[in-house]
Write a protein that holds these residues in place. Structure first.
Motif, PDB file in Angstrom:
ATOM      1  N   ALA A  89       0.821  -1.216   0.000  1.00  0.00           N
ATOM      2  CA  ALA A  89       0.000   0.000   0.000  1.00  0.00           C
ATOM      3  C   ALA A  89       0.855   1.267   0.000  1.00  0.00           C
ATOM      4  N   THR A  90       2.077   1.164   0.501  1.00  0.00           N
ATOM      5  CA  THR A  90       2.947   2.341   0.589  1.00  0.00           C
ATOM      6  C   THR A  90       3.901   2.472  -0.596  1.00  0.00           C
ATOM      7  N   ASP A  91       3.870   1.541  -1.547  1.00  0.00           N
ATOM      8  CA  ASP A  91       4.770   1.606  -2.702  1.00  0.00           C
ATOM      9  C   ASP A  91       4.450   2.805  -3.582  1.00  0.00           C
ATOM     10  N   GLN A  92       5.512   3.382  -4.135  1.00  0.00           N
ATOM     11  CA  GLN A  92       5.366   4.474  -5.081  1.00  0.00           C
ATOM     12  C   GLN A  92       5.117   3.892  -6.472  1.00  0.00           C
ATOM     13  N   VAL A  93       4.308   4.583  -7.254  1.00  0.00           N
ATOM     14  CA  VAL A  93       4.104   4.196  -8.647  1.00  0.00           C
ATOM     15  C   VAL A  93       4.531   5.378  -9.508  1.00  0.00           C
ATOM     16  N   SER A  94       4.959   5.075 -10.731  1.00  0.00           N
ATOM     17  CA  SER A  94       5.326   6.168 -11.631  1.00  0.00           C
ATOM     18  C   SER A  94       4.083   6.591 -12.399  1.00  0.00           C
ATOM     19  N   ASP A  95       3.927   7.884 -12.591  1.00  0.00           N
ATOM     20  CA  ASP A  95       2.798   8.413 -13.339  1.00  0.00           C
ATOM     21  C   ASP A  95       3.264   8.729 -14.751  1.00  0.00           C
ATOM     22  N   ASN A  97       1.522  10.044 -18.105  1.00  0.00           N
ATOM     23  CA  ASN A  97       0.329  10.597 -18.762  1.00  0.00           C
ATOM     24  C   ASN A  97      -0.966  10.246 -18.029  1.00  0.00           C
ATOM     25  N   GLY A  98      -0.929  10.347 -16.706  1.00  0.00           N
ATOM     26  CA  GLY A  98      -2.139  10.132 -15.916  1.00  0.00           C
ATOM     27  C   GLY A  98      -2.424   8.686 -15.547  1.00  0.00           C
ATOM     28  N   ILE A  99      -1.543   7.774 -15.893  1.00  0.00           N
ATOM     29  CA  ILE A  99      -1.698   6.369 -15.513  1.00  0.00           C
ATOM     30  C   ILE A  99      -0.598   6.026 -14.516  1.00  0.00           C
ATOM     31  N   GLY A 100      -0.988   5.481 -13.367  1.00  0.00           N
ATOM     32  CA  GLY A 100      -0.023   5.025 -12.372  1.00  0.00           C
ATOM     33  C   GLY A 100       0.455   3.627 -12.728  1.00  0.00           C
ATOM     34  N   TRP A 101       1.770   3.451 -12.812  1.00  0.00           N
ATOM     35  CA  TRP A 101       2.364   2.159 -13.174  1.00  0.00           C
ATOM     36  C   TRP A 101       3.201   1.640 -12.017  1.00  0.00           C
ATOM     37  N   PHE A 102       2.929   0.409 -11.615  1.00  0.00           N
ATOM     38  CA  PHE A 102       3.744  -0.283 -10.621  1.00  0.00           C
ATOM     39  C   PHE A 102       4.695  -1.200 -11.360  1.00  0.00           C
ATOM     40  N   ASN A 103       5.977  -1.118 -11.029  1.00  0.00           N
ATOM     41  CA  ASN A 103       6.984  -2.009 -11.614  1.00  0.00           C
ATOM     42  C   ASN A 103       7.443  -2.962 -10.530  1.00  0.00           C
ATOM     43  N   ASP A 104       7.164  -4.243 -10.725  1.00  0.00           N
ATOM     44  CA  ASP A 104       7.536  -5.271  -9.761  1.00  0.00           C
ATOM     45  C   ASP A 104       9.057  -5.398  -9.738  1.00  0.00           C
ATOM     46  N   PRO A 105       9.706  -5.122  -8.598  1.00  0.00           N
ATOM     47  CA  PRO A 105      11.168  -5.180  -8.562  1.00  0.00           C
ATOM     48  C   PRO A 105      11.722  -6.591  -8.814  1.00  0.00           C
ATOM     49  N   GLN A 106      10.934  -7.616  -8.602  1.00  0.00           N
ATOM     50  CA  GLN A 106      11.385  -8.984  -8.844  1.00  0.00           C
ATOM     51  C   GLN A 106      11.194  -9.403 -10.301  1.00  0.00           C
ATOM     52  N   ARG A 107      10.392  -8.645 -11.036  1.00  0.00           N
ATOM     53  CA  ARG A 107      10.110  -8.944 -12.450  1.00  0.00           C
ATOM     54  C   ARG A 107      10.245  -7.650 -13.237  1.00  0.00           C
ATOM     55  N   PRO A 108      11.489  -7.248 -13.552  1.00  0.00           N
ATOM     56  CA  PRO A 108      11.728  -5.913 -14.112  1.00  0.00           C
ATOM     57  C   PRO A 108      11.077  -5.622 -15.461  1.00  0.00           C
ATOM     58  N   ALA A 109      10.616  -6.630 -16.180  1.00  0.00           N
ATOM     59  CA  ALA A 109       9.962  -6.383 -17.468  1.00  0.00           C
ATOM     60  C   ALA A 109       8.452  -6.229 -17.316  1.00  0.00           C
ATOM     61  N   LEU A 110       7.946  -6.334 -16.090  1.00  0.00           N
ATOM     62  CA  LEU A 110       6.505  -6.338 -15.844  1.00  0.00           C
ATOM     63  C   LEU A 110       6.049  -5.033 -15.198  1.00  0.00           C
ATOM     64  N   TYR A 111       5.067  -4.402 -15.835  1.00  0.00           N
ATOM     65  CA  TYR A 111       4.494  -3.151 -15.347  1.00  0.00           C
ATOM     66  C   TYR A 111       2.986  -3.340 -15.252  1.00  0.00           C
ATOM     67  N   THR A 112       2.382  -2.783 -14.197  1.00  0.00           N
ATOM     68  CA  THR A 112       0.942  -2.907 -14.027  1.00  0.00           C
ATOM     69  C   THR A 112       0.332  -1.532 -13.814  1.00  0.00           C
ATOM     70  N   ALA A 113      -0.660  -1.198 -14.655  1.00  0.00           N
ATOM     71  CA  ALA A 113      -1.420   0.042 -14.470  1.00  0.00           C
ATOM     72  C   ALA A 113      -2.365  -0.199 -13.299  1.00  0.00           C
ATOM     73  N   VAL A 114      -2.297   0.691 -12.310  1.00  0.00           N
ATOM     74  CA  VAL A 114      -3.064   0.523 -11.073  1.00  0.00           C
ATOM     75  C   VAL A 114      -4.015   1.701 -10.874  1.00  0.00           C
ATOM     76  N   ASN A 115      -4.794   1.633  -9.813  1.00  0.00           N
ATOM     77  CA  ASN A 115      -5.753   2.690  -9.455  1.00  0.00           C
ATOM     78  C   ASN A 115      -6.855   2.849 -10.493  1.00  0.00           C
ATOM     79  N   ARG A 116      -7.257   1.751 -11.085  1.00  0.00           N
ATOM     80  CA  ARG A 116      -8.329   1.700 -12.078  1.00  0.00           C
ATOM     81  C   ARG A 116      -9.268   0.561 -11.699  1.00  0.00           C
ATOM     82  N   VAL A 117     -10.437   0.475 -12.334  1.00  0.00           N
ATOM     83  CA  VAL A 117     -11.376  -0.619 -12.018  1.00  0.00           C
ATOM     84  C   VAL A 117     -10.825  -1.978 -12.435  1.00  0.00           C
TER      85      VAL A 117
END
Length: 147
Positions: A89-95, A97-117
Motif C-alpha cells: 500500500a505504501t509503494d510508489q508508482v510512476s505516473d 500521462n495520468g496512468i499510475g504504473w507499478f513495476n515489480d522489482p522482482q520482475r523488471p519487465a513487468l508493469y501494471t497500471a493501477v488505481n483503475r477498475v
C-alpha cells in the motif's frame, strides 16, 4: 541490490513465459475479470492500437479479448489481472500521462497500471523503453478503464 545481468535474465524469462513455439501464435494465459473490470477490459481491447512501437498486433492462444500481443511477444498486455502481489500500500508508482504504473522489482519487465477498475499488466521486452510503451498505452487505458 540485484545485479544487471540477473535483471536482464529475469526479464528474458518473463518474456519466454509468454511465448511458445515458432508457429507465430503466442501462448498467453488470459485473466478472467468479472463485473466492471471485465466490461472495461472489453472496451480497452477495442481501443488498443494495431501497431505499438512499430510492432504489429498478433494473435495469442487461447484467443481472449483480455490479451493483446505485439511482435513476437516483445510487448504483451493482459487486462483484468489480480492486484500485483508484490505491491504494498505504501509503494510508489510512476505516473505516465495520468496512468499510475507499478513495476515489480522482482520482475523488471513487468508493469501494471493501477488505481483503475481493472489492473492492466504489460510485459515489455528490454528492447523497448518502458515509458514510451506506457505513453502509447495511456490514452486507450484512460479512455476505457475508469479510476
Amino acid at each position: 541490490m540485484p545485479r544487471p545481468a540477473l535483471l536482464a535474465g529475469a526479464a528474458a524469462l518473463t518474456l519466454a513465459a509468454v511465448m511458445s513455439g515458432c508457429s507465430g501464435t503466442l501462448h498467453v494465459d488470459p485473466p478472467t475479470p468479472t463485473g466492471d473490470a471485465a466490461a472495461a477490459c472489453l472496451k480497452l481491447s477495442k481501443a488498443l492500437p494495431a501497431k505499438l512501437q512499430g510492432l504489429d498486433r498478433v494473435a495469442s492462444e487461447p484467443a481472449s479479448p483480455y490479451v493483446a500481443v505485439w511482435g513476437e511477444g516483445e510487448i504483451a498486455l493482459r487486462c483484468g489481472v489480480d492486484r500485483p502481489a508484490a505491491m504494498a500500500a505504501t509503494d510508489q508508482v510512476s505516473d505516465v500521462n495520468g496512468i499510475g504504473w507499478f513495476n515489480d522489482p522482482q520482475r523488471p519487465a513487468l508493469y501494471t497500471a493501477v488505481n483503475r477498475v481493472a489492473y492492466v499488466e504489460v510485459t515489455i521486452s528490454p528492447k523497448f523503453m518502458p515509458a514510451e510503451v506506457q505513453v502509447d498505452l495511456a490514452g486507450p487505458i484512460k479512455a476505457t478503464v475508469p479510476e
